[in-house]
Scaffold this motif. Sequence first.
Motif, PDB file in Angstrom:
ATOM      1  N   LEU A 143       0.838  -1.200   0.000  1.00 46.42           N
ATOM      2  CA  LEU A 143       0.000   0.000   0.000  1.00 46.42           C
ATOM      3  C   LEU A 143       0.882   1.262   0.000  1.00 46.42           C
ATOM      4  N   MET A 144       1.919   1.253   0.853  1.00 44.80           N
ATOM      5  CA  MET A 144       2.784   2.442   0.915  1.00 44.80           C
ATOM      6  C   MET A 144       3.512   2.654  -0.410  1.00 44.80           C
ATOM      7  N   GLU A 145       3.849   1.567  -1.083  1.00 42.96           N
ATOM      8  CA  GLU A 145       4.498   1.727  -2.392  1.00 42.96           C
ATOM      9  C   GLU A 145       3.503   2.272  -3.415  1.00 42.96           C
ATOM     10  N   ARG A 146       2.241   1.795  -3.348  1.00 44.73           N
ATOM     11  CA  ARG A 146       1.216   2.351  -4.266  1.00 44.73           C
ATOM     12  C   ARG A 146       1.059   3.851  -4.062  1.00 44.73           C
ATOM     13  N   LEU A 147       1.221   4.288  -2.805  1.00 43.06           N
ATOM     14  CA  LEU A 147       1.076   5.717  -2.498  1.00 43.06           C
ATOM     15  C   LEU A 147       2.268   6.529  -2.995  1.00 43.06           C
ATOM     16  N   GLY A 148       3.335   5.833  -3.391  1.00 48.13           N
ATOM     17  CA  GLY A 148       4.532   6.548  -3.852  1.00 48.13           C
ATOM     18  C   GLY A 148       5.492   6.873  -2.731  1.00 48.13           C
ATOM     19  N   MET A 149       5.305   6.236  -1.582  1.00 45.56           N
ATOM     20  CA  MET A 149       6.244   6.478  -0.479  1.00 45.56           C
ATOM     21  C   MET A 149       7.541   5.717  -0.774  1.00 45.56           C
ATOM     22  N   ARG A 150       8.611   6.226  -0.226  1.00 40.10           N
ATOM     23  CA  ARG A 150       9.954   5.717  -0.501  1.00 40.10           C
ATOM     24  C   ARG A 150      10.394   4.793   0.623  1.00 40.10           C
ATOM     25  N   ARG A 151      10.903   3.605   0.267  1.00 38.99           N
ATOM     26  CA  ARG A 151      11.413   2.714   1.316  1.00 38.99           C
ATOM     27  C   ARG A 151      12.742   3.273   1.817  1.00 38.99           C
ATOM     28  N   GLU A 152      12.800   3.587   3.119  1.00 40.62           N
ATOM     29  CA  GLU A 152      14.009   4.208   3.672  1.00 40.62           C
ATOM     30  C   GLU A 152      14.864   3.238   4.461  1.00 40.62           C
ATOM     31  N   ALA A 153      14.223   2.205   5.000  1.00 39.31           N
ATOM     32  CA  ALA A 153      15.011   1.307   5.849  1.00 39.31           C
ATOM     33  C   ALA A 153      14.335  -0.042   5.970  1.00 39.31           C
ATOM     34  N   HIS A 154      15.153  -1.037   6.191  1.00 41.18           N
ATOM     35  CA  HIS A 154      14.676  -2.380   6.507  1.00 41.18           C
ATOM     36  C   HIS A 154      15.479  -2.809   7.728  1.00 41.18           C
ATOM     37  N   PHE A 155      14.888  -2.637   8.886  1.00 41.80           N
ATOM     38  CA  PHE A 155      15.571  -3.007  10.123  1.00 41.80           C
ATOM     39  C   PHE A 155      15.337  -4.498  10.378  1.00 41.80           C
ATOM     40  N   VAL A 156      16.405  -5.249  10.409  1.00 45.66           N
ATOM     41  CA  VAL A 156      16.292  -6.707  10.497  1.00 45.66           C
ATOM     42  C   VAL A 156      16.254  -7.169  11.956  1.00 45.66           C
ATOM     43  N   ARG A 157      15.175  -7.881  12.281  1.00 42.94           N
ATOM     44  CA  ARG A 157      14.971  -8.448  13.622  1.00 42.94           C
ATOM     45  C   ARG A 157      15.294  -7.424  14.702  1.00 42.94           C
ATOM     46  N   ASN A 158      14.648  -6.239  14.607  1.00 38.02           N
ATOM     47  CA  ASN A 158      15.036  -5.139  15.507  1.00 38.02           C
ATOM     48  C   ASN A 158      14.106  -4.934  16.681  1.00 38.02           C
ATOM     49  N   GLU A 159      12.913  -5.551  16.632  1.00 35.94           N
ATOM     50  CA  GLU A 159      11.918  -5.131  17.609  1.00 35.94           C
ATOM     51  C   GLU A 159      11.091  -6.311  18.123  1.00 35.94           C
ATOM     52  N   ILE A 160      10.836  -6.307  19.425  1.00 35.09           N
ATOM     53  CA  ILE A 160       9.883  -7.272  19.989  1.00 35.09           C
ATOM     54  C   ILE A 160       8.540  -6.563  20.046  1.00 35.09           C
ATOM     55  N   MET A 161       7.566  -7.126  19.345  1.00 37.06           N
ATOM     56  CA  MET A 161       6.242  -6.505  19.304  1.00 37.06           C
ATOM     57  C   MET A 161       5.334  -7.232  20.298  1.00 37.06           C
ATOM     58  N   PRO A 162       4.277  -6.550  20.767  1.00 38.88           N
ATOM     59  CA  PRO A 162       3.363  -7.245  21.683  1.00 38.88           C
ATOM     60  C   PRO A 162       2.882  -8.568  21.098  1.00 38.88           C
ATOM     61  N   TYR A 163       2.582  -8.582  19.796  1.00 35.95           N
ATOM     62  CA  TYR A 163       2.042  -9.793  19.177  1.00 35.95           C
ATOM     63  C   TYR A 163       3.091 -10.873  18.941  1.00 35.95           C
ATOM     64  N   SER A 164       4.381 -10.522  19.064  1.00 38.38           N
ATOM     65  CA  SER A 164       5.415 -11.507  18.722  1.00 38.38           C
ATOM     66  C   SER A 164       6.068 -12.143  19.948  1.00 38.38           C
ATOM     67  N   LYS A 165       5.643 -11.705  21.136  1.00 37.66           N
ATOM     68  CA  LYS A 165       6.332 -12.127  22.365  1.00 37.66           C
ATOM     69  C   LYS A 165       6.355 -13.630  22.579  1.00 37.66           C
ATOM     70  N   ASP A 166       5.301 -14.307  22.145  1.00 34.88           N
ATOM     71  CA  ASP A 166       5.212 -15.744  22.401  1.00 34.88           C
ATOM     72  C   ASP A 166       5.771 -16.614  21.282  1.00 34.88           C
ATOM     73  N   ARG A 167       6.385 -16.005  20.299  1.00 33.80           N
ATOM     74  CA  ARG A 167       6.936 -16.792  19.186  1.00 33.80           C
ATOM     75  C   ARG A 167       8.310 -17.347  19.554  1.00 33.80           C
TER      76      ARG A 167
END
Length: 188
Positions: A143-167
């Motif tokens: 969706l962001m690419e359709r809007l014409g937004m520019r990809r600035e970064a791809h942070f690899v395995r950088n964040e623990i999200m509430p939904y990912s805690k049990d993985r």
Amino acid sequence: MTLRLRTERLDLRPFAATDLDEVHAYRRLPEVAAYLYTPVLSREQVAERLTERAGWTTLAGSGGVNLAVVLRDKDAVIGEVNLVWYSEDNRAAELGYVFHPAFAGHGYASEAAAEILRYAFEEAGLHRVVGRCDAENTASWRLMERLGMRREAHFVRNEIMPYSKDRDDPYVSELIYAMLGDEWRARA
Ligand SMILES: CC(C)(COP(=O)(O)OP(=O)(O)OC[C@H]1O[C@@H](n2cnc3c(N)ncnc32)[C@H](O)[C@@H]1OP(=O)(O)O)[C@@H](O)C(=O)NCCC(=O)NCCS
């Protein structure tokens, strides 16, 4: 001033308490919450959220704007878009969107998000709008690419999200997209 926006198929307007059932219909779904900071929400939690964000109807003097997206033909709330300040000093805000999956695949989210970008740059005088998502959330980054937004970064395995805690691996990768006011005007 309360913000109301209109596109070819959609009305974007502040939420009302009477939107509760329609908002709960998508915020209760696990597939909608799969990549969000907030888990699936109960009807009561949706009601609290609507009350909390009742004042989010204009960028000036509030945390941001959170607008219901109404499909005009059906007079139905099909999702929401938001623009949340992350630096008023830098005139910079973050774009967000959540839609009912029953209305996916018609370009409604793109149409609503493009209108919020237009508002951000042409009316609110923002300098930069950023969007971020889980790298696995393909629908969101496309969706962001359709809007014409520019990809600035791809942070690899950088964040623990509430939904990912049990993985097994709780770290998720994050994509950052952005658009500047100058880039918006160059597109137009
Ligand atoms: C992210 C989200 C809003 C994207 O929804 P979406 O339906 O894929 O996006 P759109 O409404 O713009 O529709 C785009 C699709 O409709 C198609 N389409 C049909 N008519 C279209 C039109 N007039 N304009 C644009 N696209 C159109 C596109 O080709 C695209 O299909 P594809 O994915 O098969 O290529 C949705 O998946 C969602 O709400 N997810 C849950 C919440 C979430 O994760 N939010 C983001 C957190 S970062």
